[in-house]
Write an enzyme that holds these catalytic residues in place. Structure first.
Site, PDB file in Angstrom:
ATOM      1  CE  LYS A   1      -3.634  -2.046   2.716  1.00 42.69           C
ATOM      2  NZ  LYS A   1      -3.870  -2.405   4.088  1.00 42.69           N
TER       3      LYS A   1
ATOM      4  CD  GLU B   1      -4.782   5.317   4.928  1.00 43.32           C
ATOM      5  OE1 GLU B   1      -3.763   5.498   4.245  1.00 43.32           O
ATOM      6  OE2 GLU B   1      -5.714   4.596   4.564  1.00 43.32           O
TER       7      GLU B   1
ATOM      8  NE  ARG C   1      -7.423 -10.070  -4.975  1.00 42.78           N
ATOM      9  CZ  ARG C   1      -7.356  -9.274  -3.903  1.00 42.78           C
ATOM     10  NH1 ARG C   1      -6.192  -9.032  -3.338  1.00 42.78           N
ATOM     11  NH2 ARG C   1      -8.440  -8.704  -3.417  1.00 42.78           N
TER      12      ARG C   1
END
Lengths: 218, 466
Positions: free
Chosen positions: B116, B210, B311
């Protein structure tokens, strides 16, 4: 306690009459079963030493990705059956390859008795189990059979369907007398996880262990 | 020699890969672990005379590669989960002495986009909007607390009440390892908990901090690229209806539908914007497979890139259902396999059109009223209706009892409906759910609960800012 003296005598008698267990050795993973290192009737030993540092007897060679690996006995006993037809073939994981007839040890007899006499916390689901971190720390510090758990305290963490669920102690404060699983072990539903006893029951349990130690050869 | 694919996965995705292989004329080999013997991904290939091997675990790379070698496979399809986003596995597959085709992006792409924070860094450098927070993984409590304080102050300045942050495992996914924090005092204990969870589950202690965006929609952009530099998208999806563990339950394509409901912003502009940004990042890294760019869109119409899933997704089929390549519906798993084997697309973005709305329902054995607690047990009856607008993807057999394995998600089936517009898809979805029967019992002998009532309750909320 769940068992009275008469029942314990009966259990010990039945164990004396048939002190054997048949263990099926399975392939831990896929690969070529290159060769068997034992034959039927051979005596094999499981891992030994204070820290199990001496490995068990070699049983067979399993080769995967060009890496031969010797699979060793995890338990002592006599080799009862060898599936020779698998030699040289590619095998799947968990394929039964041989059987070991194992004579129960004093330690195992005690464990069998404790499963019947202690208050058992069983696995609610087929899942992987971990001792609750706080309890694990306390047992490491104080030793098995000495830690008392109070209602509401976490005993075990169940890792089930990608979620972690704590199993909490309910009822009276109890001593964590015996652990029946190892860290991260897959335990079938209904199998014992922990054996607990009340503080007042501890002398009885200890007496029972002393009796087995006296009556049963090491 | 013709190609043979090892399907390194289970359940419905293994079945969909089998179907795609059959459509492309490829042979395949399946694997399973104890507990999955009853699954159709084991039974069907056996019935067709295909190889199906018992392995120690779906996460045992050595076993998977040993089976691939034994059966002379030329490629591995990882499906989703397990090895699908493991760049080390992908690298091993292509770099070993007997190399195989990895059906997924290049390992370097998985490495760069699978994390990420890497995505956040790359996106930030390209001017793509990302959620305010840490750009590098945090390992220290002091640093975590300082960053958290900074984010709380920023939210107060922005007038966001009450300010809240998310502490999550940098290497996590699928809604695992995320906690919300609304007080500075909670930061350290939560940080410690997530760090230890991340280490245990993902082998990496890194933590992301975050701003917790509330009142948002979770959108996705479906991308397809290949080694020839061709890049297309198959529209957007909306995955806002999730369990409390942030796991998706209803997905809809397209991501917004202004003809169905009103939005407090220009919905088409936002969809175009996130698609363009996603393609920009995909082009930058040379993306060469199917992948999903995940976005948060706030009520104000602000979009933030969240992560990239390198994916095939569970919900890929709803994008396929609404897409038309020169009038033909694509199969994204087939497209993924073709891309891995080096085929050219044979079409471009201008050949792709969109038609109607598709909704996917994840049918799961769970108690939605008790925190979406997963349930195990035995399914004794599983029936669903058959319509030309409905596809049900399931590994659960309907002709015998099925014991739900306890080591995986309790997903039972995917119900995928299509309608000429969202209202029709919604009505059809309701019809599907009302006529689907799943009965069984738990290990305690109680009736097995499923999330069907929850899905019915949530269906009217799709695509709307409530």
């Amino acid at each position: 306690m769940p068992l009275d003296n008469r029942e314990i005598n009966q259990l010990l008698q039945s164990l004396r009459a048939n002190p054997y267990r048949l263990y099926v050795v399975e392939t831990p993973h896929t690969g070529y079963l290159r060769e068997f290192l034992v034959k039927e009737g051979d005596e094999v030993t499981g891992p030994s030493g204070k820290w199990m540092e001496r490995p068990g007897s070699p049983l067979f060679v399993l080769e995967r990705e060009r890496n031969p690996k010797t699979i060793r006995a995890k338990i002592s006993g006599e080799v009862a059956k060898v599936r020779r037809e698998l030699e040289g073939k590619f095998v799947e994981a968990y394929q039964p390859v041989l059987e070991i007839r194992h004579t129960l040890t004093q330690k195992e007899i005690i464990a069998e008795l404790l499963r019947k006499t202690l208050h058992i916390v069983t696995a609610p689901e087929r899942a992987r189990y971990f001792l609750a971190p706080d309890l694990a720390k306390r047992i490491e510090k104080e030793g098995e059979g000495r830690v008392v758990v109070k209602p509401g305290e976490e005993l075990v963490i169940m890792s089930f369907m990608k979620r972690e669920t704590p199993i909490v102690h309910q009822g009276e404060p109890m001593v964590v007398f015996r652990l029946f699983f190892s860290r991260g072990q897959m335990v079938e539903q209904g199998e014992p996880l922990l054996g607990l006893c009340l503080e007042k029951e501890r002398p009885y349990v200890e007496k029972l262990i002393a009796r087995v130690k006296e009556e049963w050869p090491v | 020699m013709s190609d043979r694919v090892l399907i390194a996965n289970r359940g419905e995705i293994a079945l969909r890969i089998m179907e795609a292989c059959e459509n492309l004329g490829l042979d395949y080999v399946c694997v399973y672990t104890p507990g999955d013997e009853q699954s159709l991904h084991v039974k069907l290939p056996r019935k067709k005379g295909k190889h199906c091997f018992c392995i120690s675990s779906y996460r045992d790379a050595n076993d998977i590669l040993a089976v691939a070698d034994e059966t002379k496979c030329t490629a591995i399809h990882p499906g989703y989960g397990f090895f699908s986003e493991d760049f080390r596995f992908a690298r091993r597959v292509v770099k070993r002495s007997r190399p195989l085709v990895f059906i997924g992006p290049r390992w370097e792409v998985i490495r760069d986009l699978g994390h990420k924070l890497n995505v956040k860094k790359l996106a930030f450098d390209l001017g793509i909007p990302v959620i305010p927070g840490t750009i590098n993984p945090v390992y220290s409590e002091i640093e975590a607390e300082a960053k958290a304080e900074e984010l709380f102050l920023w939210q107060e300045e922005q007038g966001i009440e009450p300010p809240r942050i998310l502490i999550k495992a940098a290497a996590g996914g699928g809604g695992m390892g995320i906690e919300e924090v609304d007080e500075l005092d909670q930061v350290r204990p939560v940080f410690r908990r997530i760090r230890s969870y991340a280490k245990r589950l993902f082998g990496d202690e890194g933590v992301v901090i975050e701003v917790c965006i509330r009142d948002y929609h979770h959108l996705e952009v479906q991308i397809l690229g290949n080694m020839h530099g061709e890049l297309v998208h198959f529209g957007t999806r909306n995955c806002t209806i999730q369990s409390i563990g942030r796991q998706k339950r209803i997905e809809i394509a397209p991501g917004f539908d202004p003809a169905y409901t009103d939005y407090p912003f220009d919905a088409q502009r936002v969809l175009d914007e996130i698609t363009d940004y996603s393609l920009k990042l995909a082009a930058h890294v040379g993306y060469d497979s199917v992948g999903t760019w995940e976005w948060l869109v706030t009520r104000e119409g602000k979009a933030f890139l969240m992560e990239v899933n390198t994916r095939i997704q569970v919900e890929n089929e709803i994008s396929a259902r609404i897409s038309r390549i020169r009038g033909r519906e694509p199969n994204l798993i087939e497209e993924q396999i073709r891309a891995a084997f080096g085929d050219k697309l044979g079409y471009s973005q201008k050949d792709i059109g969109f038609e109607g709305t598709s909704i996917e329902f994840r049918l799961i054995a769970e108690d939605t009223k008790q925190g979406f607690r997963p349930l195990s047990g035995v399914i004794t009856r599983f029936e669903f209706p058959e319509y030309e607008w409905l596809r049900v993807r399931t590994h659960v057999p309907r002709d015998e009892e099925y014991r739900i394995p306890t080591e995986f998600d309790p997903n039972l089936a995917l119900g995928i409906v299509w309608g000429r517009d969202t209202s029709e898809a919604e009505k059809r979805g309701e019809q599907f759910l009302k006529h689907t029967v799943i009965e069984g019992y738990t290990p305690k002998g109680e009736p097995l609960k499923t999330n069907i009532p929850y899905l019915l309750e949530k269906l009217p909320e799709i695509l709307k800012f409530l």
